[in-house]
Design a protein around this motif. Structure first.
Motif, PDB file in Angstrom:
ATOM      1  N   LYS A 155      16.247  63.569-128.026  1.00  0.00           N
ATOM      2  CA  LYS A 155      16.209  62.352-127.308  1.00  0.00           C
ATOM      3  C   LYS A 155      14.954  61.476-127.584  1.00  0.00           C
ATOM      4  O   LYS A 155      15.115  60.244-127.751  1.00  0.00           O
ATOM      5  N   GLU A 156      13.812  61.828-127.469  1.00  0.00           N
ATOM      6  CA  GLU A 156      12.701  61.095-127.608  1.00  0.00           C
ATOM      7  C   GLU A 156      12.546  60.470-129.065  1.00  0.00           C
ATOM      8  O   GLU A 156      12.369  59.417-129.112  1.00  0.00           O
TER       9      GLU A 156
ATOM     10  N   THR B   6      21.745  50.481-126.791  1.00  0.00           N
ATOM     11  CA  THR B   6      20.454  50.145-126.113  1.00  0.00           C
ATOM     12  C   THR B   6      20.083  51.806-125.436  1.00  0.00           C
ATOM     13  O   THR B   6      20.619  52.639-125.662  1.00  0.00           O
ATOM     14  N   GLU B   7      18.636  51.630-125.071  1.00  0.00           N
ATOM     15  CA  GLU B   7      18.193  53.104-124.551  1.00  0.00           C
ATOM     16  C   GLU B   7      19.089  53.414-123.382  1.00  0.00           C
ATOM     17  O   GLU B   7      19.356  54.793-123.447  1.00  0.00           O
TER      18      GLU B   7
ATOM     19  N   TYR C  72      22.373  54.790-124.931  1.00  0.00           N
ATOM     20  CA  TYR C  72      22.302  56.150-125.536  1.00  0.00           C
ATOM     21  C   TYR C  72      21.933  57.215-124.406  1.00  0.00           C
ATOM     22  O   TYR C  72      22.679  58.186-124.598  1.00  0.00           O
ATOM     23  N   LEU C  73      21.148  57.038-123.500  1.00  0.00           N
ATOM     24  CA  LEU C  73      20.792  58.176-122.500  1.00  0.00           C
ATOM     25  C   LEU C  73      22.211  58.419-121.769  1.00  0.00           C
ATOM     26  O   LEU C  73      22.398  59.576-121.370  1.00  0.00           O
TER      27      LEU C  73
ATOM     28  N   TYR D 233      18.888  58.294-137.288  1.00  0.00           N
ATOM     29  CA  TYR D 233      17.786  58.983-136.975  1.00  0.00           C
ATOM     30  C   TYR D 233      17.449  60.341-138.064  1.00  0.00           C
ATOM     31  O   TYR D 233      16.292  60.387-138.382  1.00  0.00           O
TER      32      TYR D 233
ATOM     33  N   ILE E 274      15.808  53.605-131.845  1.00  0.00           N
ATOM     34  CA  ILE E 274      16.463  52.493-131.068  1.00  0.00           C
ATOM     35  C   ILE E 274      15.230  51.369-131.377  1.00  0.00           C
ATOM     36  O   ILE E 274      15.590  50.212-131.737  1.00  0.00           O
ATOM     37  N   GLN E 275      14.040  51.727-130.697  1.00  0.00           N
ATOM     38  CA  GLN E 275      12.964  50.841-130.472  1.00  0.00           C
ATOM     39  C   GLN E 275      12.412  50.385-131.885  1.00  0.00           C
ATOM     40  O   GLN E 275      12.018  49.251-131.646  1.00  0.00           O
TER      41      GLN E 275
ATOM     42  N   ILE F 140      15.191  57.572-129.110  1.00  0.00           N
ATOM     43  CA  ILE F 140      14.942  56.514-128.447  1.00  0.00           C
ATOM     44  C   ILE F 140      13.538  55.639-129.267  1.00  0.00           C
ATOM     45  O   ILE F 140      13.838  54.427-129.265  1.00  0.00           O
ATOM     46  N   ARG F 141      12.984  56.365-130.058  1.00  0.00           N
ATOM     47  CA  ARG F 141      11.843  55.555-130.984  1.00  0.00           C
ATOM     48  C   ARG F 141      12.610  54.984-131.996  1.00  0.00           C
ATOM     49  O   ARG F 141      12.285  53.808-132.385  1.00  0.00           O
TER      50      ARG F 141
END
Length: 219
Positions: A205-206, A75-76, A79-80, A166, A212-213, A209-210
């Protein structure tokens, strides 16, 4: 003796699958089967099953049903959290390495970066992401911090598939900050080395996250 051999084989298979996860040879949401692993590793299903059970307990794999075991998609929030921990620990290790490395260790780090660049230019992204992971671990080894390396190995067990997926999809360069870290090591500048490692983690990071989405997992 047969029982001991079976246990040893199970450990070896567990270590092999862990390595595949850390290096990103297995990707998020990829289905893993006992039979498939046994065939690939040339062994029987029993030690593979034992290894998979251990990986499920480690949360390095997830079981969605009796016959559906997969590499998890973090999940975000997961990950964070892991990225924040890596940022502090790997930044600390990079700074420590800058204080300690000699010419031999610098040559090793440069060779890894050169291989990473060559693999990326040739479009061999599985190899490129493998060298990316190798650089991060080699830096901790150069810092002579085996306990920290064990901790980071556990984090990379869960992060490896995500990082590899990624970078392979986006086909982005992996070595800019690595080169700066090596320069900081040569200059004996721990603050710069730590800052570059944190930037290396932050920059992705950004995009991650994309990534993951982008996953749509059927329930």
């Amino acid at each position: 003796m047969a029982e001991i051999s079976q246990v040893s084989l199970g450990d070896a298979i567990y270590d092999r699958v862990c390595q595949d996860l850390v290096e990103g040879k297995l990707r998020p949401n990829e289905k893993v089967t006992i039979r498939g692993l046994a065939e690939r590793l040339g062994t029987s299903s029993t030690p593979v099953r034992d290894a998979v059970q251990r990986l499920l307990r480690d949360e390095a794999l997830i079981q969605r049903s009796m016959r559906d075991v997969r590499v998890p998609v973090l999940t975000e929030a997961q990950y964070l959290e892991i990225a924040s921990i890596r940022r502090e620990l790997e930044g600390f290790a990079a700074g420590r390495a800058a204080e300690m490395v000699g010419p031999k260790e610098v040559r090793r780090l440069k060779k890894i970066v050169e291989r990473n660049e060559a693999a990326a230019v040739a479009g061999r992204w599985p190899q490129a992401v493998k060298y990316n992971q190798e650089f991060h671990f080699a830096l901790v080894e150069a810092a002579e911090m085996p306990i920290l390396l064990a901790i980071l190995s556990g984090l990379w067990l869960r992060m490896g598939p995500l990082i590899a997926g990624y970078y392979a999809r986006e086909q982005l360069g992996l070595v800019r900050h690595h080169q700066a870290i090596i320069a900081a090591c040569e200059n004996r500048d721990p603050a710069a080395a730590a800052a570059e490692m944190r930037a290396d983690i932050d920059d992705a990071k950004e995009g991650i996250i994309r990534y993951i989405q982008s996953f749509t997992i059927d329930e």
